[in-house]
Write a protein that holds these residues in place. Structure first.
Motif, short mmCIF file in Angstrom:
data_model
loop_
_atom_site.label_atom_id
_atom_site.label_comp_id
_atom_site.label_asym_id
_atom_site.label_seq_id
_atom_site.Cartn_x
_atom_site.Cartn_y
_atom_site.Cartn_z
N UNK A 191 0.84 -1.22 0.00
CA UNK A 191 0.00 0.00 0.00
C UNK A 191 0.87 1.26 0.00
N UNK A 192 0.34 2.33 -0.61
CA UNK A 192 1.05 3.60 -0.60
C UNK A 192 0.03 4.73 -0.62
N UNK A 193 0.37 5.82 0.02
CA UNK A 193 -0.54 6.97 0.10
C UNK A 193 0.02 8.20 -0.59
N UNK A 194 1.36 8.23 -0.71
CA UNK A 194 2.00 9.38 -1.36
C UNK A 194 2.14 9.08 -2.85
N UNK A 195 1.58 9.90 -3.73
CA UNK A 195 1.66 9.62 -5.16
C UNK A 195 3.07 9.79 -5.70
N UNK A 196 3.34 9.09 -6.78
CA UNK A 196 4.62 9.25 -7.45
C UNK A 196 4.52 10.46 -8.39
N UNK A 197 5.47 11.37 -8.27
CA UNK A 197 5.48 12.59 -9.07
C UNK A 197 6.65 12.55 -10.04
N UNK A 198 6.36 12.73 -11.33
CA UNK A 198 7.40 12.84 -12.35
C UNK A 198 6.97 13.91 -13.34
N UNK A 199 7.60 15.08 -13.26
CA UNK A 199 7.27 16.21 -14.12
C UNK A 199 8.57 16.77 -14.71
N UNK A 200 8.69 16.85 -16.03
CA UNK A 200 7.79 16.27 -17.02
C UNK A 200 7.95 14.75 -17.08
N UNK A 201 6.97 14.10 -17.67
CA UNK A 201 7.05 12.65 -17.83
C UNK A 201 8.18 12.28 -18.78
N UNK A 202 8.85 11.18 -18.44
CA UNK A 202 9.90 10.65 -19.32
C UNK A 202 9.31 9.55 -20.21
N UNK A 203 9.94 9.33 -21.34
CA UNK A 203 9.51 8.28 -22.27
C UNK A 203 9.87 6.92 -21.68
N UNK A 204 8.95 5.96 -21.78
CA UNK A 204 9.16 4.63 -21.19
C UNK A 204 10.14 3.80 -22.02
N UNK A 205 10.66 2.76 -21.38
CA UNK A 205 11.76 1.99 -21.95
C UNK A 205 11.49 1.34 -23.28
N UNK A 206 10.24 0.98 -23.55
CA UNK A 206 9.93 0.36 -24.85
C UNK A 206 9.46 1.39 -25.87
N UNK A 207 10.03 2.59 -25.78
CA UNK A 207 9.81 3.67 -26.76
C UNK A 207 8.36 4.15 -26.77
N UNK A 208 7.70 4.15 -25.62
CA UNK A 208 6.33 4.65 -25.53
C UNK A 208 6.37 6.13 -25.18
N UNK A 209 6.01 6.97 -26.15
CA UNK A 209 6.03 8.42 -25.96
C UNK A 209 4.66 8.86 -25.43
N UNK A 210 4.33 8.43 -24.24
CA UNK A 210 3.07 8.75 -23.60
C UNK A 210 3.31 8.98 -22.12
N UNK A 211 2.60 9.96 -21.55
CA UNK A 211 2.74 10.24 -20.12
C UNK A 211 2.06 9.17 -19.27
N UNK A 212 1.21 8.34 -19.89
CA UNK A 212 0.57 7.25 -19.17
C UNK A 212 0.68 5.97 -20.00
N UNK A 213 1.77 5.24 -19.83
CA UNK A 213 1.89 3.95 -20.52
C UNK A 213 0.88 2.95 -19.95
N UNK A 214 0.71 1.82 -20.63
CA UNK A 214 -0.19 0.78 -20.13
C UNK A 214 0.57 -0.13 -19.18
#
Length: 568
Positions: A191-214
């Motif tokens: 469980x966690x209560x403190x959200x993860x903050x990343x601003x700006x979002x970085x591109x995910x490792x499998x070349x996903x240029x989205x701020x919300x990968x699946x």
């Protein structure tokens, strides 16, 4: 004719955090304290001697370099990772958190984890074995932070211009004006209560240029920037040398100087070949014996990564593995002609550079419903070809030699066909082979021992035959007559000036075949023999056949069997 030099070493892949765990009382999503975990000390001299006796020459220890985890080792200098960007309690071995450290949970005393790793490496070398370590160059953990970096080294991203989506000297790719969002549907065991903050979002490792990968993306990792602008036609900026290249060269130098023998380079094809051409010669200048193994799945790029990039070996997955799997599963379209096509595509200088296997951490276990559980002994012809087709290296995955089914549900990993990478768990058959530190296999079943014996005898054969180690190869399929079962039986020669072998493998699970192998004039000329006389040297036959008290018959090849004949 000049003989080829030997590349025939045998790799044993250890999912390291599972390898030494003896705990049988396991909890779903359990912590390392609850479920148990390998310690460096578990890789003892006795354990190493047992592995060496089996014929292994190299240990590929997956998951040693420190990666993101849900375990808390902040008291030992390793910051706590946010659980929403970690896969499983253990975390992914390929989400590297500190390139200059090892996982604290692998040490008996986490404060002395590097010393314990170095002591293990000394034991490995003292037992005549070599260590292969993962090098993960395409991506790293979202919360990368090195508390063990050498003086003068800066963490990745320290000097990045985060307002730019791309800059040649940025270590990461950014999505300016966005904030990273955790994938939808992700369930956290912690469980966690403190959200993860990343601003700006970085591109995910499998070349996903989205701020919300699946949740099926490599969301726990961020893509490293090698100077390729993916959003503008993949334009390259390799001169001057990008900062990422320099940082990763330093990482390779660090582990090379510690005595690591080889690097298995994760998803090497996602990194430009120019980088490999830059770093590999520099590492070999420091230690010429260091070898580089590429995980690669695009055959059209093989030539570049061997001859331009400088790799010693490439994964032969999209080739021999896929062909053999179809045969083992006896799919309607399966034919041994696929094996001929594989060697034709890899002929010339390619064959000695291909590392071959039937299992690894990414592929389904042979003894699982989706593979060959209905016919485990299809392993015999497939593994004989894997080990003997050419003279490149062979890889085994821990538990493969006992028919591990990986049918337990561990936590993050829910697939009942692969051993988990992400959870603190065990490998059940391997655990019984370890037998509480005896490493004698006393708790294995009769069939598991029989399968283990097959692998042991095969590797002994491989080590003892110069023709397998360094000889030439000749495919006999084209020369056989109309009575030869070309879809089910594969025959080939391995030979040196002093030793000649005929190897015949039957993939049919039901039918025996009489042997009348034609050896054409071209093959006899190349081997420099005028007449061919065959003597059966080695027969690998399933125990169900042996149980019928059928002695090997040189003229009859049983189902799922392989014969080795000496030619004189």
């Amino acid at each position: 004719m000049k003989e080829k030099s030997s590349h025939k070493f045998i790799v044993y892949q250890m999912m390291f955090h599972l390898w030494g765990n003896t705990n049988t009382d396991l909890a779903f999503n359990g912590s390392c304290q609850r479920n148990g975990v390998t310690k460096f000390a578990d890789v003892s001299v006795k354990a190493l001697q047992a592995l060496a006796k089996k014929g292994y020459t190299h240990l590929y220890a997956t998951g040693i370099i420190e990666h993101a985890t849900m375990e808390d080792f902040s008291a030992y200098g390793s910051p706590l990772d946010h659980p929403s960007i970690v896969k499983g309690r253990a975390g992914s071995p390929f989400a590297i958190k500190d390139y200059y450290d090892v996982n604290p949970f692998l040490a008996s005393d986490p404060a002395k984890r590097m010393e314990e790793f170095e002591e293990m490496l000394e034991r490995i070398h003292a037992c005549g074995l070599h260590l292969i370590l993962d090098f993960v160059p395409n991506h790293l953990a979202r919360q990368y932070y090195s508390d063990k970096k050498p003086q003068g080294v800066l963490d990745f991203g320290t000097n990045d211009q985060t307002d730019k989506s791309f800059d040649p000297n940025n270590n990461f790719y950014y999505l300016p004006g966005t904030q990273f969002s955790v994938p939808v549907g992700l369930e956290m065991p912690v469980p966690y209560s403190i959200p993860y903050i990343e601003i700006p979002a970085k591109v995910s490792g499998n070349n996903v240029f989205s701020a919300q990968p699946t949740k099926d993306d490599w969301f726990e990792t961020v893509k490293l920037n090698y100077g390729i602008d993916f959003q503008h036609g993949e334009k390259t900026y390799f001169d001057p040398i990008p900062d990422t290249w320099l940082k990763l060269l330093d990482v390779l130098i660090y582990w090379t100087q510690k005595g690591v023998d080889s690097f298995r380079c994760d998803m090497a094809e996602m990194v430009p070949v120019e980088f490999w051409a830059y770093v590999i010669p520099k590492i070999k200048a420091i230690s010429p014996q260091v070898t580089f193994i590429a995980e690669i799945y695009q055959p059209y790029r093989y030539h570049d990564y061997i001859f331009r990039g400088g790799f010693d070996y490439l994964y032969d997955k999209v080739g021999l593995y896929d062909a053999l799997r179809r045969l083992m599963e006896e799919r309607p379209e399966a034919t041994v002609e696929d094996i001929t096509r594989v060697w034709q595509n890899e002929s010339g200088d390619f064959s000695e550079h291909m590392l071959r296997f039937l299992e690894n951490h990414d592929e389904t276990r042979i003894n699982s419903p989706g593979f060959a559980q209905h016919n485990l002994w299809s392993t015999i012809p497939a593994m004989v070809i894997t080990a003997c087709l050419h003279h490149g290296p062979v890889m085994m995955y821990m538990g493969q030699e006992f028919g591990e089914a990986a049918n337990e549900v561990e936590g993050f990993n829910l697939a009942q066909d692969r051993t988990t990478m992400f959870d603190f768990w065990r490998v059940e058959t391997h655990q019984r082979w370890m037998n509480q530190g005896q490493f004698d296999g006393a708790r294995l079943t009769k069939e598991e021992k029989q399968l283990d014996d097959f692998y042991g005898h095969l590797f002994q054969f491989v080590h003892s035959q110069p023709s397998i180690q360094e000889g030439h190869f000749f495919d006999l399929q084209y020369a056989q007559n109309e009575h030869y079962p070309k879809r089910k039986v594969y025959s080939f020669l391995r030979y040196t000036s002093k030793e000649k072998l005929l190897i015949v493998c039957n993939f049919d699970s039901q039918q025996s075949y009489s042997l009348d192998i034609q050896i054409p004039t071209l093959a006899r000329d190349m081997m420099k023999v005028s007449k061919v006389k065959l003597k059966l040297m080695q027969a690998f036959v399933p125990p169900v056949v042996k149980g019928l008290n059928q002695q090997p018959d040189e003229s009859n090849l049983p189902p799922n069997s392989a014969y080795m004949f000496k030619i004189s």
